[in-house]
Design a protein around this motif. Structure first.
Motif, mmCIF file in Angstrom:
data_model
loop_
_atom_site.group_PDB
_atom_site.id
_atom_site.type_symbol
_atom_site.label_atom_id
_atom_site.label_comp_id
_atom_site.label_asym_id
_atom_site.label_seq_id
_atom_site.Cartn_x
_atom_site.Cartn_y
_atom_site.Cartn_z
ATOM 1 N N UNK A 165 0.819 -1.212 0.000
ATOM 2 C CA UNK A 165 0.000 0.000 0.000
ATOM 3 C C UNK A 165 0.853 1.261 0.000
ATOM 4 N N UNK A 166 2.067 1.163 0.531
ATOM 5 C CA UNK A 166 2.930 2.332 0.554
ATOM 6 C C UNK A 166 3.336 2.761 -0.852
ATOM 7 N N UNK A 167 3.272 1.845 -1.817
ATOM 8 C CA UNK A 167 3.671 2.212 -3.172
ATOM 9 C C UNK A 167 2.736 3.269 -3.758
ATOM 10 N N UNK A 168 1.460 3.200 -3.422
ATOM 11 C CA UNK A 168 0.528 4.223 -3.912
ATOM 12 C C UNK A 168 0.915 5.593 -3.372
ATOM 13 N N UNK A 169 1.328 5.643 -2.101
ATOM 14 C CA UNK A 169 1.751 6.923 -1.532
ATOM 15 C C UNK A 169 3.042 7.415 -2.183
ATOM 16 N N UNK A 170 3.968 6.467 -2.467
ATOM 17 C CA UNK A 170 5.231 6.862 -3.109
ATOM 18 C C UNK A 170 4.968 7.438 -4.499
ATOM 19 N N UNK A 171 4.072 6.790 -5.244
ATOM 20 C CA UNK A 171 3.756 7.295 -6.585
ATOM 21 C C UNK A 171 3.128 8.688 -6.497
ATOM 22 N N UNK A 172 2.240 8.891 -5.520
ATOM 23 C CA UNK A 172 1.618 10.212 -5.355
ATOM 24 C C UNK A 172 2.670 11.267 -5.025
#
Length: 483
Positions: free
Chosen positions: A195-202
């Protein structure tokens, strides 16, 4: 922080934070339930049209439960996108667009799922992990080298005492209940990582937009970003987020670490307590590293894409056109504000504005639809409906699809007699009724729900043409009931 300041800060957060909006929405159960089902599992991004169809089907079932849901899936997804729950992106594989959860929506849904199925807050493995991290931090941050050496020597002595205890037989393996608790605690921690990948992409999207804003709005003499891009500086990769992600990606793609991780997973799944793990838990353990590699590669592609686009934007001098456009827009806004004091909006002017809208044409240019062009030229024959044979339908389906129900039944029948079995063992007990299709189906089930050994195995079966065939593959083993 004073109470008043904290209240005001939280009030501002409540207005702009999408996770907070989701939690206080009247239809929060519907939003969280539908989005978590269709975008919160293995599939994190979906084609928009396909997602609409799936949600429409769910909405019909919910309306049958007397829930008031007046909009269609397209309408709800539009609202959820405006509220910041969904992110829309162009599809890279086909025409159209995709939808995925925003980082804030993921946080809100995870909170609600945690309330629905709370985990044990105090576990042995969690406390042991915290203690180990605190111990490591104390050693790594001690400025006194002799003290650090002394702490490391204490660790060595502790390890040697434990080895001696194992050799003397005083220390037994932990019981199955504690082992299951540790595995599930690891899975709970691992579930948060993808789920942290979505935050990293944002974060990278925000950084990309910020850099472009700086290029357009900064003065020529202060356009440091432009000068640095010309000098070859990669702002995206050189940012704090870029360096942090590069280190993480390098660790995930380390072949030695990956091989050791896979070997450890195989050993864990071969343990007796692993039989009590659910199919989803076993699949999560087996696919965790693969998932991390896939998401890491996706973020790496995003960084590369943003860096190239930013460099092309600067080198093509397009930013100068945008600067001129920005200046003209601001002058027009300023002139409009001054004119508003003495000129009505509907007052006629001598100005002419050509809008870039749909081209207008005469009625005669419209190409009308003629149904006669699609009329059938051959006589339509009416067929009399007859009762279909279930056996014939089943035979037709088996010609085009692998019968996974039969394969799962065969595996479970064999596992009722033995502790574990390979694909070769299953084929020896139950011949491949669909030829190579049965072999492929068994390998697929074992890859998803079983383990893969390092040793090769010879598989033998008879094809649909009656010819015997063999194949050498890595031994795929079933260690628990499959579905």
């Amino acid at each position: 922080m004073p109470a008043v300041a904290q209240v005001l800060e939280l009030a501002q957060l409540a207005e702009r934070d999408a996770a907070w909006k989701l939690l206080r929405a009247d239809s929060a159960p519907v939003i969280a339930g539908l989005l978590a089902t269709h975008l919160g599992g293995d599939e994190r991004r979906a084609n928009a049209e396909e997602l609409y169809e799936r949600i429409d089907a769910d909405l019909e079932r919910l309306r049958a439960q007397a829930l008031m849901l007046p909009l269609t899936a397209r309408g709800y997804c539009g609202e959820w996108r405006s509220a910041g729950f969904l992110v829309r992106r162009p599809s890279s594989e086909a025409r159209g667009e995709t939808l995925e959860l925003s980082p804030d929506a993921i946080a809100g849904i995870r909170f609600l799922q945690g309330r629905a199925a709370p985990r044990s807050s105090v576990t042995e493995s969690r406390l042991a992990s915290l203690a180990a991290q605190v111990r490591r931090l104390a050693i790594d941050t001690d400025p006194d080298v002799s003290a650090r050496i002394a702490l490391l020597e204490e660790e060595i002595e502790s390890i040697e005492r434990r080895i001696e205890s194992l050799r003397s037989g005083d220390e037994a393996a932990i019981d199955e209940d504690r082992a299951l608790e540790r595995v599930r605690d690891v899975l709970a921690q691992a579930a948060d990582v993808p789920d942290d990948f979505a935050r990293v992409r944002a974060e990278f999207e925000t950084l990309n937009a910020s850099l472009r804003t700086k290029i357009v709005e900064s003065d020529v003499s202060q356009a440091s970003v432009v000068d640095e891009v010309f000098r070859g500086i990669d702002h995206i990769s050189d940012s704090d987020a870029g360096r942090s992600f590069a280190a993480f990606s390098q660790l995930v793609l380390d072949p030695a670490l990956g091989a050791a991780f896979e070997a450890d997973i195989r050993r864990i799944l071969d343990r007796g307590f692993a039989r009590d793990l659910t199919t989803d838990e076993r699949r999560a353990l087996r696919s965790f590293l693969t998932t991390l590699k896939g998401r890491s590669a996706e973020i790496h592609d995003v960084i590369t894409l943003f860096a190239r686009a930013l460099r092309r934007y600067v080198q093509s001098q397009d930013y100068q056109r945008d600067r001129v456009l920005r200046t003209l827009l601001r002058e027009a806004q300023h002139a409009g504000a001054e004119a508003a004091e003495h000129t009505r909006p509907w007052h006629p002017t001598s100005l002419k504005l050509d809008l870039s809208a749909v081209a207008m044409s005469s009625v005669g240019a419209v190409d009308l639809h003629d149904p006669a062009e699609f009329a059938a030229t051959e006589e339509i024959v009416t067929r009399t409906a007859s009762l279909a044979s279930l056996e014939e339908l089943r035979a037709i389906a088996r010609e085009t699809e692998i019968d996974f129900d039969e394969l799962a039944r065969n595996v479970n029948d064999l596992l009722s007699d033995v502790h574990s079995c390979t694909v070769g063992d299953v084929l020896a007990r139950f011949p491949a009724t669909q030829g190579v299709g049965s072999v492929v189906g068994l390998l697929a089930i074992a890859a998803e729900q079983g383990t893969v050994d390092d040793e090769p195995e010879v598989l033998a079966w008879e094809g649909s043409d009656g010819v015997s065939r063999v194949a050498i593959v890595a031994a795929h083993r079933f260690t628990g009931a499959v579905i």
